[in-house]
Design a protein around this motif. Structure first.
Motif, mmCIF file in Angstrom:
data_model
loop_
_atom_site.group_PDB
_atom_site.id
_atom_site.type_symbol
_atom_site.label_atom_id
_atom_site.label_comp_id
_atom_site.label_asym_id
_atom_site.label_seq_id
_atom_site.Cartn_x
_atom_site.Cartn_y
_atom_site.Cartn_z
ATOM 1 N N GLU A 264 2.767 -7.690 39.705
ATOM 2 C CA GLU A 264 2.330 -8.716 38.745
ATOM 3 C C GLU A 264 2.858 -8.401 37.352
ATOM 4 O OE1 GLU A 264 -1.825 -10.363 40.748
ATOM 5 O OE2 GLU A 264 -1.885 -8.764 39.246
ATOM 6 N N ASN A 265 2.850 -7.123 37.001
ATOM 7 C CA ASN A 265 3.330 -6.749 35.667
ATOM 8 C C ASN A 265 4.833 -6.906 35.537
ATOM 9 O OD1 ASN A 265 1.225 -5.973 33.790
ATOM 10 N ND2 ASN A 265 0.644 -4.498 35.369
ATOM 11 N N LEU A 266 5.579 -6.395 36.529
ATOM 12 C CA LEU A 266 7.039 -6.454 36.425
ATOM 13 C C LEU A 266 7.546 -7.886 36.549
ATOM 14 C CD1 LEU A 266 8.090 -3.286 38.471
ATOM 15 C CD2 LEU A 266 7.821 -3.543 35.998
ATOM 16 N N GLY A 268 5.742 -10.489 36.080
ATOM 17 C CA GLY A 268 5.165 -11.218 34.939
ATOM 18 C C GLY A 268 6.073 -11.094 33.720
ATOM 19 N N ASN A 269 6.580 -9.890 33.508
ATOM 20 C CA ASN A 269 7.518 -9.696 32.401
ATOM 21 C C ASN A 269 8.799 -10.495 32.630
ATOM 22 O OD1 ASN A 269 5.850 -8.001 31.004
ATOM 23 N ND2 ASN A 269 6.830 -6.106 31.698
ATOM 24 N N ALA A 270 9.325 -10.415 33.844
ATOM 25 C CA ALA A 270 10.561 -11.147 34.150
ATOM 26 C C ALA A 270 10.343 -12.639 33.892
ATOM 27 C CB ALA A 270 10.976 -10.901 35.597
ATOM 28 N N TRP A 271 9.196 -13.117 34.315
ATOM 29 C CA TRP A 271 8.852 -14.528 34.133
ATOM 30 C C TRP A 271 8.777 -14.878 32.649
ATOM 31 C CZ3 TRP A 271 8.477 -18.299 37.772
ATOM 32 C CH2 TRP A 271 7.901 -19.514 37.369
ATOM 33 N N LYS A 272 8.080 -13.979 31.912
ATOM 34 C CA LYS A 272 7.873 -14.241 30.485
ATOM 35 C C LYS A 272 9.181 -14.158 29.698
ATOM 36 C CE LYS A 272 5.433 -11.055 28.356
ATOM 37 N NZ LYS A 272 4.162 -10.404 28.028
ATOM 38 N N PHE A 273 9.963 -13.099 29.966
ATOM 39 C CA PHE A 273 11.151 -12.890 29.130
ATOM 40 C C PHE A 273 12.353 -13.757 29.537
ATOM 41 C CE2 PHE A 273 8.548 -9.162 28.285
ATOM 42 C CZ PHE A 273 8.514 -9.204 26.895
ATOM 43 N N ILE A 330 0.667 -3.482 27.265
ATOM 44 C CA ILE A 330 0.001 -2.504 28.130
ATOM 45 C C ILE A 330 0.526 -2.598 29.567
ATOM 46 C CG2 ILE A 330 -1.984 -3.782 29.050
ATOM 47 C CD1 ILE A 330 -2.480 -0.603 27.160
ATOM 48 N N GLY A 331 1.261 -3.690 29.864
ATOM 49 C CA GLY A 331 1.695 -3.946 31.248
ATOM 50 C C GLY A 331 2.549 -2.839 31.837
ATOM 51 N N LEU A 332 3.545 -2.401 31.101
ATOM 52 C CA LEU A 332 4.444 -1.383 31.644
ATOM 53 C C LEU A 332 3.789 -0.001 31.681
ATOM 54 C CD1 LEU A 332 7.966 -2.356 30.263
ATOM 55 C CD2 LEU A 332 7.091 -2.556 32.589
#
Ligand SMILES: Nc1ncnc2c1ncn2[C@@H]1O[C@H](COP(=O)(O)OP(=O)(O)OP(=O)(O)O)[C@@H](O)[C@H]1O
Ligand SMILES: [Mg+2]
Length: 362
Positions: A264-266, A268-273, A330-332
């Motif tokens: 979800e974090n990784l 999620g970041n890919a999705w966001k960035f 805090i995700g990573l």
């Protein structure tokens, strides 16, 4: 001549008859065990350098002498002065001219020093293990205390925060008619700040939960999980078109709950960035990297400067402005803890405006 050679050998060589009575005893024996030849010849050797042996062990030796079997090994004898002597020992049956078994010849060599060197190494190893265990225990205690501390701090911070949020909300409502616009603006900012702080605390709590929870490994299908996670993102953002590639049937032996948080974090970041890309593309797969098979999450989004690739994993470390891409940073840190708790490793590659790839091994 043979007798003379035996007599002069530096090894301790002796012979005995089928009853264990000494029949010869060379100079090496005198040196090693301290008994003179005239003390050993004609006497049961059981009473000399074998006097410490338990009955059962001596019975086995007698049985061996009488069986005519040769032997080889290590053993312990006692010298006349009571010193323990570690020996390597070779025995062979003795026959008379008629071919009849009459006794046994033994040749032994002192390995006491070797043994004590070994014992020393073993002792040092034990000492080392003990110290490592001690330090690990200390470290674990400190770690637990720290976690308990951050958990309770996060917990206790929420109560006053709720008051700030609640009462500033009430003030905005009540003061709608009396407060001027500037004051209302300030109040709204107080509220927003309190809410943001609440989110930070929630994230901290999540992070400490990841550290505290126990790991239960089982087979997890990461491909399926990645698909579900990305489908959820897509459902929440119907306006976005993202090209998704997921390597089929990638599995790992891991904690399902934690791996979900990790993805979800990784993802999620890919999705966001990739949010500002019209041709956004996100890939999940497995590949050889640095001689190691690693899972990876790749995107063609905003990317980052490789000079900061290690900093990304620190709590509250962010390379992009809040106004550009929102988040608490805090995700990573969470992702890294999850991977570390699995005994694995996570690292990242990226280039500004050229996307990022996050690799992990668990
Ligand atoms: N896929 C990515 N592409 C570009 N930069 C990234 C990517 N993933 C992480 N980063 C950089 O690393 C920083 C830290 O990421 P992290 O996931 O910890 O925080 P966040 O996404 O900003 O906030 P949070 O995950 O807590 O909501 C990000 O702010 C961003 O600068
Ligand atoms: Mg994130």
């Amino acid at each position: 001549m043979l007798a003379q050679a035996l007599q002069q050998s530096t090894d301790a060589i002796w012979t005995k008859n089928l009853d264990g009575i000494g029949t010869s005893w060379n100079a090496g024996c005198e040196r090693l065990y301290g008994f003179r030849a005239d003390e050993a010849v004609g006497r049961p050797l059981r009473e000399l350098h074998m006097r410490h042996l338990p009955e059962r062990e001596y019975a086995a030796i007698l049985a061996r002498i009488r069986s005519g079997r040769p032997s080889q090994g290590e053993s312990v004898r006692v010298a006349k002065d009571g010193r323990k002597v570690f020996i390597s020992l070779v025995t062979a049956p003795l026959f008379d001219e008629g071919g009849e078994l009459v006794g046994e010849i033994s040749s032994s060599r002192d390995i006491t020093e070797l043994r004590s060197a070994q014992a020393e190494v073993e002792e040092l190893n034990r000492e080392l293990e003990r110290r490592v265990a001690e330090r690990t225990a200390e470290f674990e205690t400190a770690n637990r205390e720290l976690e308990a501390f951050s958990y309770s701090v996060s917990h206790d911070l929420r109560a006053p925060l709720r008051s700030i949020d609640g009462f500033s909300g009430l003030l905005i409502e009540r003061g709608a008619a009396t407060l001027d616009d500037d004051s209302k603006g300030y109040l709204r900012r107080i509220r927003a700040a309190a809410q943001r702080m609440g989110m930070l605390i929630d994230d901290l709590l999540d992070l400490s939960r990841v550290t505290r929870s126990e790991i239960h490994r089982r087979e997890v299908n990461l491909s399926e999980l990645a698909g579900t996670v990305l489908a959820n993102f897509a459902a929440e953002a119907p306006g976005r078109a993202v090209e998704v590639h997921i390597g089929p049937n990638l599995k790992s032996h891991a904690d399902a709950g934690l791996v979900r948080v990790l993805l979800e974090n990784l993802l999620g970041n890919a999705w966001k960035f990739t949010g500002k890309r019209a041709d956004a593309r996100i890939e999940f797969g497995r590949a050889m990297h640095d001689g190691q098979e690693a899972f990876f999450v790749r995107d063609n989004g905003a990317g980052f400067d490789m000079a900061y690739s290690k900093r990304l994993f620190g709590a509250f470390e962010r390379l992009h402005a809040q106004t550009e891409f929102e988040g608490t940073g805090i995700g990573l840190a969470t992702a890294q803890r999850i991977v570390q708790r699995h005994g694995g490793r996570i690292w990242a590659e990226g280039r500004i405006d050229r996307g990022a790839t996050f690799f992990f091994v668990i």
